[in-house]
Design an enzyme around this catalytic site. Structure first.
Site, short mmCIF file in Angstrom:
data_model
loop_
_atom_site.label_atom_id
_atom_site.label_comp_id
_atom_site.label_asym_id
_atom_site.label_seq_id
_atom_site.Cartn_x
_atom_site.Cartn_y
_atom_site.Cartn_z
N THR A 1 14.45 -22.11 -4.53
CA THR A 1 15.68 -22.68 -5.07
C THR A 1 15.60 -22.73 -6.60
O THR A 1 16.58 -22.43 -7.30
CB THR A 1 15.88 -24.12 -4.54
OG1 THR A 1 15.56 -24.15 -3.17
CG2 THR A 1 17.30 -24.61 -4.77
N SER B 1 2.58 -23.57 -5.11
CA SER B 1 2.41 -22.83 -6.37
C SER B 1 3.31 -23.33 -7.50
O SER B 1 3.03 -23.08 -8.66
CB SER B 1 2.66 -21.34 -6.14
OG SER B 1 1.76 -20.82 -5.21
N GLU C 1 0.06 -21.35 10.29
CA GLU C 1 0.14 -21.78 8.88
C GLU C 1 -0.18 -23.27 8.70
O GLU C 1 -0.95 -23.68 7.83
CB GLU C 1 1.54 -21.47 8.36
CG GLU C 1 1.75 -21.85 6.91
CD GLU C 1 3.12 -21.42 6.40
OE1 GLU C 1 3.90 -20.84 7.18
OE2 GLU C 1 3.38 -21.68 5.22
N GLY D 1 10.58 -23.96 -4.27
CA GLY D 1 10.34 -23.03 -5.38
C GLY D 1 11.34 -21.88 -5.41
O GLY D 1 11.70 -21.39 -6.49
N ASP E 1 -3.29 -16.21 2.71
CA ASP E 1 -2.05 -16.93 3.04
C ASP E 1 -0.89 -16.10 2.51
O ASP E 1 -0.66 -16.05 1.30
CB ASP E 1 -2.08 -18.33 2.40
CG ASP E 1 -0.77 -19.09 2.60
OD1 ASP E 1 0.11 -18.61 3.35
OD2 ASP E 1 -0.64 -20.18 2.01
N ALA E 2 -0.22 -15.41 3.43
CA ALA E 2 0.90 -14.56 3.02
C ALA E 2 2.19 -15.37 3.09
O ALA E 2 2.81 -15.49 4.16
CB ALA E 2 0.96 -13.32 3.92
N GLY E 3 2.57 -15.98 1.99
CA GLY E 3 3.75 -16.85 1.95
C GLY E 3 5.03 -16.06 1.70
O GLY E 3 5.00 -14.84 1.53
N GLY E 4 6.14 -16.80 1.65
CA GLY E 4 7.43 -16.17 1.45
C GLY E 4 7.56 -15.49 0.10
O GLY E 4 8.28 -14.50 -0.04
N THR E 5 6.86 -16.00 -0.91
CA THR E 5 6.95 -15.44 -2.26
C THR E 5 5.62 -14.88 -2.75
O THR E 5 5.57 -13.78 -3.30
CB THR E 5 7.42 -16.51 -3.27
OG1 THR E 5 8.60 -17.14 -2.77
CG2 THR E 5 7.71 -15.89 -4.63
P1 ATP Z 1 6.34 -20.51 1.78
O1 ATP Z 1 5.11 -21.37 1.96
O2 ATP Z 1 7.60 -21.30 1.71
O3 ATP Z 1 6.39 -19.36 2.75
P2 ATP Z 1 4.92 -19.45 -0.53
O4 ATP Z 1 3.67 -19.76 0.21
O5 ATP Z 1 5.05 -18.06 -1.08
O6 ATP Z 1 6.21 -19.79 0.35
P3 ATP Z 1 4.12 -20.92 -2.89
O7 ATP Z 1 3.23 -19.79 -3.25
O8 ATP Z 1 3.47 -22.22 -2.63
O9 ATP Z 1 5.08 -20.51 -1.69
O10 ATP Z 1 5.20 -21.14 -4.03
C1 ATP Z 1 6.14 -20.14 -4.37
C2 ATP Z 1 6.89 -20.59 -5.60
O11 ATP Z 1 5.99 -20.69 -6.69
C3 ATP Z 1 7.99 -19.67 -6.06
O12 ATP Z 1 9.20 -19.90 -5.38
C4 ATP Z 1 8.09 -20.02 -7.54
O13 ATP Z 1 8.94 -21.14 -7.75
C5 ATP Z 1 6.66 -20.44 -7.90
N1 ATP Z 1 5.87 -19.44 -8.62
C6 ATP Z 1 4.72 -19.71 -9.27
N2 ATP Z 1 4.21 -18.63 -9.86
C7 ATP Z 1 5.04 -17.60 -9.56
C8 ATP Z 1 5.05 -16.20 -9.87
N3 ATP Z 1 4.11 -15.64 -10.62
N4 ATP Z 1 6.06 -15.45 -9.36
C9 ATP Z 1 7.01 -15.99 -8.60
N5 ATP Z 1 7.05 -17.31 -8.29
C10 ATP Z 1 6.09 -18.11 -8.75
MG MG Z 2 3.14 -21.28 1.53
#
Ligand code: ATP
Ligand code: MG
Length: 267
Positions: free
Chosen positions: A124, A226, A71, A122, A6-10
């Site tokens: 934000t 996350s 997704e 997250g 799962d390649a998410g935004g972060t």
């Molecule tokens: P999206 O689903 O919106 O595309 P994503 O799948 O990357 O994004 P998650 O992985 O669920 O999103 O959550 C990302 C958030 O988790 C970040 O914005 C931050 O608040 C938090 N977070 C937890 N651990 C970390 C880390 N090691 N580095 C950066 N952010 C982290």
């Molecule tokens: Mg995600």
């Protein structure tokens, strides 16, 4: 070997079978290159399924046979699997995925649909924390907000109804950051600011999720993402504020890997 990505935004999340055991791992998208190199050399493309907003971008570095998955479908599949094992009584519910941004869905035994989304999430938490306090690392933001108190910054309903019984629960927030303007001296502590930022994001997400729950006639709200792993302050806010809103909060262990697990199951 089979791998779900799962390649998410972060963050990039992985789910795979290792020594007969289901294994999860995650890393910042910016550091995922070495994993991709490994996968490209060791794993046949047909054994990889990738999802998430950055899936196409990452797939350029993966074998051409790599499978793709939408997704929302991957997340739904993974959530059903995890929830079935951890909390099978919850079968129709609002699913609130707090990722970089937040996406809100409704699921029951047969159907699933996206209800709405909100740009508070997250990302934000990271951005506002960095701007307001200079704290950058996710772990430092979480630790600071767990130490912080919101009383000097946030205005509660009870703060407005001085010496009176308010018509709605006094512990509800009347105005996030509503005290900081008149109370600038007392509102300087970084930990308190981190707690207030977390509170504003969590309460806004909960308020919308609760309204969606009313719309779909359910009391259960399942939170994943996350930002909710381990003992995070956002998790505490979501838990307590959902109860104040008369709904039932649920957190899934390994819930942040729902998308990766769904992709793995679809390989
Ligand atoms: P999206 O689903 O919106 O595309 P994503 O799948 O990357 O994004 P998650 O992985 O669920 O999103 O959550 C990302 C958030 O988790 C970040 O914005 C931050 O608040 C938090 N977070 C937890 N651990 C970390 C880390 N090691 N580095 C950066 N952010 C982290
Ligand atoms: Mg995600």
């Amino acid at each position: 070997v089979y791998v779900g990505i799962d390649a998410g935004g972060t963050l990039v999340k992985l789910a795979y079978w290792k020594d007969g055991q289901l294994t999860f791992s995650k890393m910042p998208s910016t550091e995922a290159q070495s994993i991709l190199d490994e996968l490209r050399q060791e794993v046949n493309g047909e054994a990889i399924c990738i999802t998430g907003g950055k899936a196409d971008w990452f797939a350029k570095d993966l074998p051409p046979a790599t499978k793709r998955m939408v997704e929302f479908e991957a997340t739904t599949l993974g959530v059903r699997e995890l929830l079935g094992a951890q909390n099978p009584m919850v079968s129709s519910f609002v699913l609130t995925n707090i990722g970089t941004g937040t996406s809100i869905h409704y699921l029951d035994e047969h159907t699933s649909e996206r209800a709405t989304g909100i740009g508070l999430g997250g990302g934000t938490l990271m951005g506002l924390s960095a701007m307001l306090t200079g704290v950058h690392r996710y772990e430092d933001i979480v630790e600071g907000s767990l130490r912080g108190k919101r009383g000097a910054i946030d205005l509660t309903v009870q703060d407005i109804y001085v010496d009176a019984v308010p018509p709605i629960p006094g512990e509800l927030t009347a105005s996030n950051f509503g005290k900081a303007w008149s109370n600038r001296e007392a509102a300087q502590k970084k930990d308190d600011q981190l707690a207030a930022i977390t509170g504003m994001i969590g309460e806004s997400i909960v308020t919308i999720s609760a309204q969606i729950a009313v719309q779909y006639s359910t009391n259960d709200i399942v939170y994943i993402g996350s930002t909710l792993s381990s003992q995070s302050s956002l998790k505490q806010v979501c838990s307590s504020y959902t109860k104040i809103r008369n709904k039932i909060p649920h957190f899934i262990e390994q819930g942040e890997f729902s998308g990766a697990l769904g992709a793995l199951l679809a390989v």
